[in-house]
Design a protein around this motif. Structure first.
Motif, PDB file in Angstrom:
ATOM      1  N   ALA A   1       0.858  -1.302   0.138  1.00 56.97           N
ATOM      2  CA  ALA A   1      -0.088  -0.063   0.151  1.00 56.97           C
ATOM      3  C   ALA A   1       0.796   1.225  -0.010  1.00 56.97           C
ATOM      4  CB  ALA A   1      -0.932  -0.133   1.062  1.00 56.97           C
TER       5      ALA A   1
ATOM      6  N   THR B   1      -4.155   7.129  -2.233  1.00 48.83           N
ATOM      7  CA  THR B   1      -3.847   5.747  -1.424  1.00 48.83           C
ATOM      8  C   THR B   1      -4.044   4.883  -2.823  1.00 48.83           C
ATOM      9  OG1 THR B   1      -6.062   5.149  -0.936  1.00 48.83           O
ATOM     10  CG2 THR B   1      -4.542   6.162   0.752  1.00 48.83           C
TER      11      THR B   1
ATOM     12  N   TYR C   1      -3.556   0.447  -3.387  1.00 47.75           N
ATOM     13  CA  TYR C   1      -3.149  -0.992  -2.903  1.00 47.75           C
ATOM     14  C   TYR C   1      -3.065  -2.273  -3.752  1.00 47.75           C
ATOM     15  CZ  TYR C   1      -5.336   1.547   1.133  1.00 47.75           C
ATOM     16  OH  TYR C   1      -5.648   2.454   1.826  1.00 47.75           O
TER      17      TYR C   1
ATOM     18  N   GLN D   1      -6.896  -5.128  -1.252  1.00 46.74           N
ATOM     19  CA  GLN D   1      -7.848  -4.058  -1.469  1.00 46.74           C
ATOM     20  C   GLN D   1      -9.183  -4.342  -0.566  1.00 46.74           C
ATOM     21  OE1 GLN D   1      -7.367  -1.484  -3.744  1.00 46.74           O
ATOM     22  NE2 GLN D   1      -9.328  -0.726  -2.609  1.00 46.74           N
TER      23      GLN D   1
ATOM     24  N   THR E   1      -5.957  -0.695   5.207  1.00 48.34           N
ATOM     25  CA  THR E   1      -5.954   0.837   4.890  1.00 48.34           C
ATOM     26  C   THR E   1      -4.799   1.593   5.638  1.00 48.34           C
ATOM     27  OG1 THR E   1      -8.483   0.629   5.356  1.00 48.34           O
ATOM     28  CG2 THR E   1      -7.357   2.698   5.645  1.00 48.34           C
TER      29      THR E   1
END
Length: 113
Positions: free
Chosen positions: A48, A56, A58, A63, A67
């Protein structure tokens, strides 16, 4: 420059972990930050990233489960990892990039089935 990562550990599949990386970078807010991981016998891969502007990205496999976030007031970047599975096992590295690039020392994440 130091990138100090912490928060790894041994958890069971389905559990959550939160990784943190404290960076001695100035100005931290201008750095793009990322988390990489390296599983045993595999190449290091980007997990990430978060840009200086907060965008952002990923890898597909995380995904919706992971986070990435940053706190520019504390020079830290976090990786919230939910619904962990055994394929998430590896050493997780914090990475910073602006003009130069810097790596943290890594923190081990082990997910058991």
């Amino acid at each position: 420059v130091q990138l100090q990562a912490c928060g790894g550990g041994l958890v069971q599949a389905g559990d959550s972990l939160r990784l943190s990386c404290a960076a001695s970078l100035s100005p931290f807010s201008l750095y793009n930050m990322a988390w990489y991981r390296q599983a045993p016998g595999k190449q290091r891969e980007l997990v990430a990233m978060i840009t200086s502007g907060g965008a952002t990205n990923y890898v597909d496999s995380v995904q919706g489960r992971f986070t990435i976030s940053r706190d520019n007031t504390k020079n830290t970047v976090h990786l919230q990892m939910n619904s962990l599975n055994v394929e998430d096992t590896g050493v997780y590295y914090c990475y910073a990039k602006r003009i130069g690039a810097y790596w943290g020392q890594g923190t081990q994440v082990t997910v058991s089935s």
